[in-house]
Design an enzyme around this catalytic site. Structure first.
Site, PDB file in Angstrom:
ATOM      1  N   ASP A  85       0.533 -36.704  13.839  1.00  0.00           N
ATOM      2  CA  ASP A  85      -0.086 -35.551  13.178  1.00  0.00           C
ATOM      3  C   ASP A  85      -1.265 -35.906  12.289  1.00  0.00           C
ATOM      4  OD1 ASP A  85       1.994 -36.679  11.366  1.00  0.00           O
ATOM      5  OD2 ASP A  85       1.278 -35.110  10.014  1.00  0.00           O
ATOM      6  N   ASP A  88       0.106 -40.953   9.681  1.00  0.00           N
ATOM      7  CA  ASP A  88       1.395 -41.614   9.863  1.00  0.00           C
ATOM      8  C   ASP A  88       1.692 -41.764  11.348  1.00  0.00           C
ATOM      9  OD1 ASP A  88       2.043 -39.059  10.672  1.00  0.00           O
ATOM     10  OD2 ASP A  88       3.088 -38.537   8.838  1.00  0.00           O
ATOM     11  N   TYR A 237       6.516 -30.482   6.784  1.00  0.00           N
ATOM     12  CA  TYR A 237       6.013 -29.289   7.471  1.00  0.00           C
ATOM     13  C   TYR A 237       7.069 -28.191   7.457  1.00  0.00           C
ATOM     14  CZ  TYR A 237       2.104 -32.160   8.988  1.00  0.00           C
ATOM     15  OH  TYR A 237       0.990 -32.962   9.005  1.00  0.00           O
ATOM     16  N   GLU A 474      -6.817 -38.160   3.807  1.00  0.00           N
ATOM     17  CA  GLU A 474      -6.061 -38.225   5.060  1.00  0.00           C
ATOM     18  C   GLU A 474      -6.603 -37.231   6.084  1.00  0.00           C
ATOM     19  OE1 GLU A 474      -1.455 -38.624   6.605  1.00  0.00           O
ATOM     20  OE2 GLU A 474      -1.822 -37.600   4.699  1.00  0.00           O
TER      21      GLU A 474
END
Length: 496
Positions: A85, A88, A237, A474
Site C-alpha cells: 500500500d 511497508d 485502515y 510516505e
C-alpha cells in the site's frame, strides 16, 4: 521558475531561444506549465515499485525483485500479486481496491488523452485485478482482504524481498462480514471491466462476473470489516465512515457497468445522504455522487437529479470563495484537509473537480454556491492549481513527485527505496538491521521510487524531507491513483 538576469533587448530572438531551450532542458514545456506528460508517465510507473509477487520481464523499476511468493500459503491458497500500500510490505485490500477503482475511473474518463501511457495504466490496473480475482474466487463464500501482519511488519525496516515476518492471511465471510471492503472490491472489478471491455473481452467478462458476485456478498452480509478483523486493519485502515458509502459506491459502479436496474433500486434505498467535504480510500460518498450525477449531466436522465444536487453541495464545500466552503487552503494555495498524508485528499478531490467539470461541460451546466457562480472552468482551474502545486509551483519550489523536476523528496519513508537493492547487496537485511543504517540516516535513499507522490507539506507549506516523518514523507498507491486522471486531462490540454 525565475527568469534570471535581464538580457539586453537588442537581441530578442537570442533571448527567446535561450529561454526556450532552458525550459526544454529542465523538462518544462514552453509555456511555463509543468511537463504533464512526463508527470503522467511517472505517476503510473510508480506502481511498478509497489508490486508484490513475481515481477515480469518488462519491469522498469529494476531495483525491485520478486517478493511475497508464498502469500496465501498459510490459508492454502494462492494470493500472490497485488500491491504494497505504501512504504511497508503489507497488502491491505481496502485501500488497494480504492486505488484500482480510481485508476480505472481515470482511464475510462481520460484514456483518449493518455497516448501511449494507456497501456501502462491498463497494466497497473491488471496487476491489482488479477490479485482480486484470486481473493474473490479461491474459497467459496470467502473474500480474502489482506496479507501480512501489519503490527509485526511495521516493527521491521527491511526490503520486501527479505520479508521474514508472518504473512498472515485475512478474510471476511458471512459470519465475519466486511461490506466496506467487499463493496470497494466490487467497485474496482466493475470499473476495471469497463477499461478492458474493448481490448480484452474475455477478461472484461470475468471481471464483471466476479464484481457481481462480490457485490452480492457485500449486500447480503452487512457489517464493517473493522469490526470483524480488529487490529489486523485498525488503526491502519479502519473503515471510519462505516460501510454504507461503499455499498453506494459499489452499486453505482455495477449500475454503470451493467445498466441492471436492480443496482439502481438498491442504491436508492440506502439512505446514504450525509453531507461530506472529503473523498478518500475511506469515504466514498462524494465519488459515488459525482459518478451518479453523470447520468443527469451527460445522459440527461432526471432520475439522478438528487445526486447532482449532492455533488454540487460537495463542490461548494471545496471551492475557496464559496460561502459554504469548509476547506482550508495554505498560504501557497494547497488544499489542506488533514495533517497526516494530506496529499491523498488533495489528489482524490482534484480528481472529482476535474471529472465533474468534464460532466458539466457536456451539458454546458453551471450552478451557484450562494451568490458565487460555478462553471466547469472554475473547477478545472482549481484542479490545475492543485496539480501544479504538487509538481513544484509552491513556495518551496519542491516537486512532491519523486523523480519529477529538479527538486523533489530524497528521503521518503519507504523500505524498498531506502535500503540498497538485492542487485547491489545480495545478502538479506534482517528485521532490525535496516533501522540504524537506513531509516535514521540523513543520507538520501539509494533507490529512486520514480513517480511516487508523498504525503506532502504541512499547513505552513513546509516540508522537512525526513524519512522518520511518515505523515509527510510516505508515498501511497491511493495518492498516485487519483492524480492519474487529472494529469492525463492536463497532458492532453497543454502541449509541451
Amino acid at each position: 521558475m525565475g527568469m534570471g538576469k535581464r538580457v539586453s533587448s537588442s537581441s530578442p530572438c537570442l533571448l527567446f531561444l535561450f529561454f526556450f531551450f532552458s525550459l526544454v532542458l529542465l523538462g518544462c514545456p514552453s509555456l511555463g506549465h509543468p511537463n504533464y506528460k512526463d508527470a503522467l508517465a511517472k505517476s503510473i510507473l510508480f506502481f511498478q515499485g509497489q508490486r508484490s509477487g513475481r515481477l515480469p520481464t518488462g519491469q522498469q523499476i529494476t531495483w525491485r525483485s520478486n517478493s511475497g511468493l508464498s502469500d496465501g500459503s498459510l490459508a492454502h491458497v494462492d494470493l500472490t500479486g497485488g500491491y504494497y500500500d505504501a512504504g511497508d510490505n503489507v497488502k491491505f485490500n481496502f485501500p488497494m481496491a480504492y486505488t484500482t477503482t480510481m485508476l480505472s475511473w481515470g482511464t475510462l474518463e481520460y484514456g483518449k488523452r493518455m497516448g501511449p501511457e494507456i497501456q501502462s495504466a491498463r497494466a497497473a490496473i491488471r496487476w491489482a485485478t488479477d490479485y482480486f480475482i484470486k481473493c474473490a474466487t479461491a474459497t467459496p463464500n470467502t473474500l480474502y482482504v489482506g496479507v501480512g501482519d501489519p503490527t509485526t511488519d511495521h516493527k521491521c525496516w527491511e526490503r520486501p524481498e527479505d520479508m521474514d515476518t508472518a504473512r498472515t492471511v485475512y478474510s471476511v465471510t458471512a459470519s465475519k462480514p466486511g461490506s466496506d471492503v467487499a463493496g470497494e472490491t466490487a467497485a474496482a472489478l466493475a470499473a476495471a471491466s469497463m477499461v478492458f471491455r474493448k481490448v480484452d473481452q474475455k477478461y472484461s467478462r470475468l471481471l464483471l462476473a466476479t464484481a457481481k458476485k462480490v457485490m452480492q456478498f457485500a449486500m447480503q452480509y452487512r457489517g464493517a470489516y473493522s469490526d470483524s478483523l480488529g487490529s489486523a486493519v485498525c488503526p491502519f485502515y479502519c473503515s471510519y465512515s462505516g460501510y454504507k458509502d461503499e455499498l453506494l459506491w459499489g452499486a453505482a459502479w455495477l449500475w454503470r457497468a451493467t445498466n441492471d436496474a436492480s443496482y439502481l433500486n438498491f442504491l436508492q434505498t440506502l439512505g446514504a445522504n450525509d453531507a461530506t467535504d472529503i473523498f478518500s480510500w475511506d469515504n466514498k460518498l462524494a465519488g459515488a455522487r459525482v459518478l451518479l450525477a453523470r447520468r443527469t449531466l451527460v445522459d440527461n436522465d432526471k432520475r439522478f437529479e438528487s445526486f447532482k444536487q449532492q455533488a454540487e453541495d460537495f463542490m461548494c464545500r471545496i471551492i475557496p470563495n464559496s460561502p459554504s466552503s469548509s476547506t482550508s487552503y495554505t498560504q501557497g494555495g494547497l488544499m489542506f484537509k488533514l495533517a497526516e498524508s494530506n496529499l491523498q485528499y488533495v489528489t482524490s478531490i482534484t480528481f472529482l473537480l476535474s471529472t465533474y467539470a468534464k460532466y458539466m461541460s457536456a451539458s454546458k451546466d453551471t450552478f451557484n454556491c450562494g451568490n458565487v457562480k460555478v462553471s466547469s472552468s472554475t473547477l478545472r482551474n482549481l484542479a490545475k492549481q492543485q496539480v501544479d502545486y504538487i509538481l513544484g509551483e509552491n513556495p518551496l519550489k519542491m516537486s512532491y513527485m519523486v523523480g519529477f523536476g529538479a527538486n523533489f523528496p530524497k528521503r521518503i519513508h519507504h523500505r524498498g527505496s531506502s535500503i540498497p537493492s538485492k542487485a547491489s547487496h545480495p545478502q538479506a537485511f534482517g528485521c532490525d538491521n535496516g533501522f540504524q543504517s537506513f531509516f535514521y540516516t540523513s543520507n538520501p535513499n539509494p533507490n529512486t521510487l520514480t513517480g511516487a507522490i508523498v504525503g506532502g507539506p504541512n499547513q505552513s507549506d513546509g516540508f522537512p524531507d525526513d524519512r522518520t516523518d511518515y505523515s509527510h514523507s510516505e508515498p501511497a498507491t491511493y495518492i498516485n491513483a487519483a492524480i492519474v486522471g487529472p494529469l492525463a486531462y492536463l497532458a492532453g490540454s497543454y502541449s509541451s
